[in-house]
Design a protein around this motif. Structure first.
Motif, PDB file in Angstrom:
ATOM      1  N   UNK A  21       0.817  -1.216   0.000  1.00 14.21           N
ATOM      2  CA  UNK A  21       0.000   0.000   0.000  1.00 14.21           C
ATOM      3  C   UNK A  21       0.851   1.266   0.000  1.00 14.21           C
ATOM      4  N   UNK A  22       1.944   1.267   0.746  1.00 14.98           N
ATOM      5  CA  UNK A  22       2.820   2.441   0.712  1.00 14.98           C
ATOM      6  C   UNK A  22       3.453   2.601  -0.666  1.00 14.98           C
ATOM      7  N   UNK A  23       3.848   1.494  -1.276  1.00 14.61           N
ATOM      8  CA  UNK A  23       4.466   1.576  -2.595  1.00 14.61           C
ATOM      9  C   UNK A  23       3.466   2.018  -3.647  1.00 14.61           C
ATOM     10  N   UNK A  24       2.267   1.454  -3.589  1.00 17.52           N
ATOM     11  CA  UNK A  24       1.239   1.787  -4.568  1.00 17.52           C
ATOM     12  C   UNK A  24       0.847   3.257  -4.475  1.00 17.52           C
ATOM     13  N   UNK A  25       0.527   3.731  -3.265  1.00 14.51           N
ATOM     14  CA  UNK A  25       0.100   5.118  -3.115  1.00 14.51           C
ATOM     15  C   UNK A  25       1.256   6.087  -3.332  1.00 14.51           C
ATOM     16  N   UNK A  26       2.472   5.694  -2.942  1.00 18.85           N
ATOM     17  CA  UNK A  26       3.638   6.531  -3.210  1.00 18.85           C
ATOM     18  C   UNK A  26       3.885   6.680  -4.692  1.00 18.85           C
ATOM     19  N   UNK A  31       6.193   7.892   1.144  1.00 18.99           N
ATOM     20  CA  UNK A  31       5.511   6.640   0.880  1.00 18.99           C
ATOM     21  C   UNK A  31       6.392   5.637   0.160  1.00 18.99           C
ATOM     22  N   UNK A  32       7.074   6.097  -0.879  1.00 11.79           N
ATOM     23  CA  UNK A  32       7.943   5.193  -1.625  1.00 11.79           C
ATOM     24  C   UNK A  32       9.099   4.694  -0.766  1.00 11.79           C
ATOM     25  N   UNK A  33       9.722   5.599  -0.019  1.00 14.66           N
ATOM     26  CA  UNK A  33      10.890   5.176   0.752  1.00 14.66           C
ATOM     27  C   UNK A  33      10.520   4.269   1.922  1.00 14.66           C
ATOM     28  N   UNK A  34       9.341   4.429   2.496  1.00 16.48           N
ATOM     29  CA  UNK A  34       8.905   3.467   3.505  1.00 16.48           C
ATOM     30  C   UNK A  34       8.762   2.085   2.864  1.00 16.48           C
ATOM     31  N   UNK A  35       8.189   2.057   1.667  1.00 16.13           N
ATOM     32  CA  UNK A  35       8.038   0.770   0.979  1.00 16.13           C
ATOM     33  C   UNK A  35       9.386   0.197   0.567  1.00 16.13           C
ATOM     34  N   UNK A  36      10.373   1.052   0.303  1.00 14.78           N
ATOM     35  CA  UNK A  36      11.722   0.570   0.005  1.00 14.78           C
ATOM     36  C   UNK A  36      12.361  -0.029   1.260  1.00 14.78           C
ATOM     37  N   UNK A  37      12.087   0.612   2.401  1.00 13.43           N
ATOM     38  CA  UNK A  37      12.761   0.230   3.631  1.00 13.43           C
ATOM     39  C   UNK A  37      12.265  -1.066   4.247  1.00 13.43           C
ATOM     40  N   UNK A  38      10.975  -1.374   4.099  1.00 15.42           N
ATOM     41  CA  UNK A  38      10.426  -2.562   4.777  1.00 15.42           C
ATOM     42  C   UNK A  38      11.104  -3.853   4.320  1.00 15.42           C
TER      43      UNK A  38
END
Length: 519
Positions: free
Chosen positions: A121-126, A406-413
């Protein structure tokens, strides 16, 4: 080249198709991209011309030349760390789902579904936010070009920019609805265009500018027009100019199911796009700063776009219009590339039933072999995101902030999952960091945590309803919305990536027990 693999079901699979089957998925889209065009997708998605053009004025106000130049260097270094960490994982798991698939594969069974859900969801919305930002930036460039062409008798209103934004969204939707062979051709041209355009602009500016700024000014001048008293605070929020530009390079990962030799082309595309953008962007920034004629006139430009004013002051009307058209084409390619990646994320996430209406969005068009429905869903969302800017001028900055965070949270997980569960990453792909893997991973996580805090901070003082940084609200909405939806609903039916291959499809493939994802 690897020899084709024949399963016990009698299917003859290429090495890429066999690896994808081992990861749990059938080959449904055509592999039309080469290593070069896969790299071109990430390079075009980063698109320094887009990010730096739309946020050049922001940079001049939040720290000025010194922070723009040295902030770029700092951000480029840490972005490369993040990119290297992602590339290593991409090499082992080259699927269109990318990050949310990685998070599932690198999490313990009890955490797999939640990690995958939040990452997805973070990657998609980011991604949707970053593309909306790129398209909105392109609309601003078109508006500024029209203003210059009219000798400033025309000044685009907020509504004009939104109408242009919607038209651009429609145009990239049409282009993304063409067969895959056109995609490969467009990406080849785009890759060349992304390199030629910034250098052409810099050559024209430096050769034609009546005067040039001094090296001392370009590398050391500090400006603060934010109303914030703390210089350290201004320096930190000023990094957004660079960090927003360095987003979207995960596009190479999302295109791996359409790329030949994906376990090498995908990770190399990520890393090379960051390196090429870092070098080109540095030259682009210092070239424009050397050619800038008047700081005050630039930030107060009637065009609404400081970079356009720099071009106009340096090269005159006719050359400026020509260079702006080059920029427009460059940024259109970037918008096209962003939509490519967005549609693949929607397709992949829907394939695993995670998006409302998933049965519509994961459909592959029988003739075109592309996720057509997902493409047009993304275009609709871009148009909707632009509408608030009619009433609130801070909406665009909010979009860039939520896109970055949003994108960087999805990168970090998935990177954090890999660090926490090294036993789940025992078979790296051909692109491996070896003994430096953990060091790079830790550096990546630290940087992501830093920028996630920085970009929810106020960017100007005093804070009002108009200039407030709404990223904190939007990030919170995504965080709590996704978490609560999982807690009350999705945990009962979402189990992470779900395989769509049968036992017969997997029979005969080496190490299928090590790769296939179970529900």
């Amino acid at each position: 080249m690897s020899k084709p693999t024949t399963t016990t079901a009698g299917q003859t699979l290429t090495a890429d198709e066999a690896l994808l089957a081992q990861l749990g998925y059938k080959q449904e889209m055509k592999r039309e991209l080469s290593s070069f065009t896969n790299y071109g997708v990430a390079l075009s998605t980063i698109c320094i011309c887009s990010g730096l053009t739309s946020l050049f004025g922001y940079g001049l106000n939040t720290g000025g030349p010194a922070i723009m130049v040295w902030g770029w260097v700092v951000v480029a270094f840490f972005t490369l760390m993040v990119g290297l960490a992602m590339a290593e994982i991409c090499s082992a798991f080259p699927t269109a789902g990318g990050l949310y698939y990685w998070a599932a594969r690198l999490s313990r069974p009890e955490h797999k579904a939640f990690a995958s859900w939040m990452t997805g969801w973070f990657n998609l919305l980011g991604q949707i936010a970053v593309t909306a930002g790129v398209v909105f930036g392109l609309a601003l460039i078109i508006g500024a070009t029209a203003s210059i062409a009219s000798d400033f008798s025309f000044s685009p209103t907020a509504s004009d920019i939104v109408y242009i934004h919607i038209a651009i969204s429609f145009s990239i939707g049409l282009a993304n609805s063409l067969p895959p062979k056109f995609m490969a051709t467009i990406m080849f041209v785009s890759t060349i265009w992304q390199v030629v355009t910034p250098f052409l602009i810099i050559i024209c500016v430096l050769a034609m500018a009546p005067t040039h700024q001094t090296a001392s000014y370009v590398f050391t001048d500090y400006e603060n027009n934010t109303g914030i008293d703390s210089n350290a605070w201004v320096v930190l929020v000023g990094l957004l100019t660079a960090q927003f530009t360095f987003t979207g390079y995960d596009a190479s990962a999302h295109m791996t199911e359409e790329t030949k030799r994906a376990d090498i082309a995908g990770p190399v595309g990520i890393v090379m796009a960051i390196v090429a953008s870092a070098v080109t962007g540095f030259i682009f920034i210092i070239g424009l700063l050397f050619g800038m004629q008047d700081y005050t006139n630039t930030i107060g430009t009637a065009t609404g776009l400081p970079l356009a004013q720099i071009l106009y002051d340096s090269t005159g009307k006719n050359v400026t219009i020509f260079l702006m058209v080059m920029l427009i084409i460059c940024c259109w390619f970037a918008s096209y590339s962003c939509l490519l990646a967005n549609s693949r994320v929607i397709y992949a996430f829907s394939r695993d039933g995670a998006i409302p209406g998933s049965k519509y969005w994961h459909i592959i068009h029988p003739t075109l072999k592309i996720p057509l429905n997902a493409t047009w869903l993304a275009c609709l969302l871009y148009a909707i995101l632009a509408i608030p800017s009619i009433w609130n001028s801070a909406a665009f900055t909010a979009i860039t902030s939520i896109a970055t965070i949003g994108l960087y949270i999805s990168y970090g997980i998935p990177i954090a999952c890999k660090l926490l569960n090294p036993h789940l990453f025992e078979k790296p792909g051909p692109f491996s960091l070896g003994r430096y893997s953990n060091v790079v991973g830790v550096a990546s996580i630290v940087w992501i945590l830093v920028i996630s805090v920085l970009f929810v901070l106020p960017e100007v003082m005093p804070v009002t309803a108009v200039n407030m940084n709404y990223a904190c609200v939007l990030v919170g909405a995504v965080l709590f919305g996704a978490a609560l939806t999982y807690a009350f609903s999705a945990r009962h039916w979402f189990h992470g990536p779900v395989i769509n291959v049968t036992s017969a499809d997997l029979s005969g493939l080496s190490d299928e027990k090590d790769y296939a994802v179970t529900a």
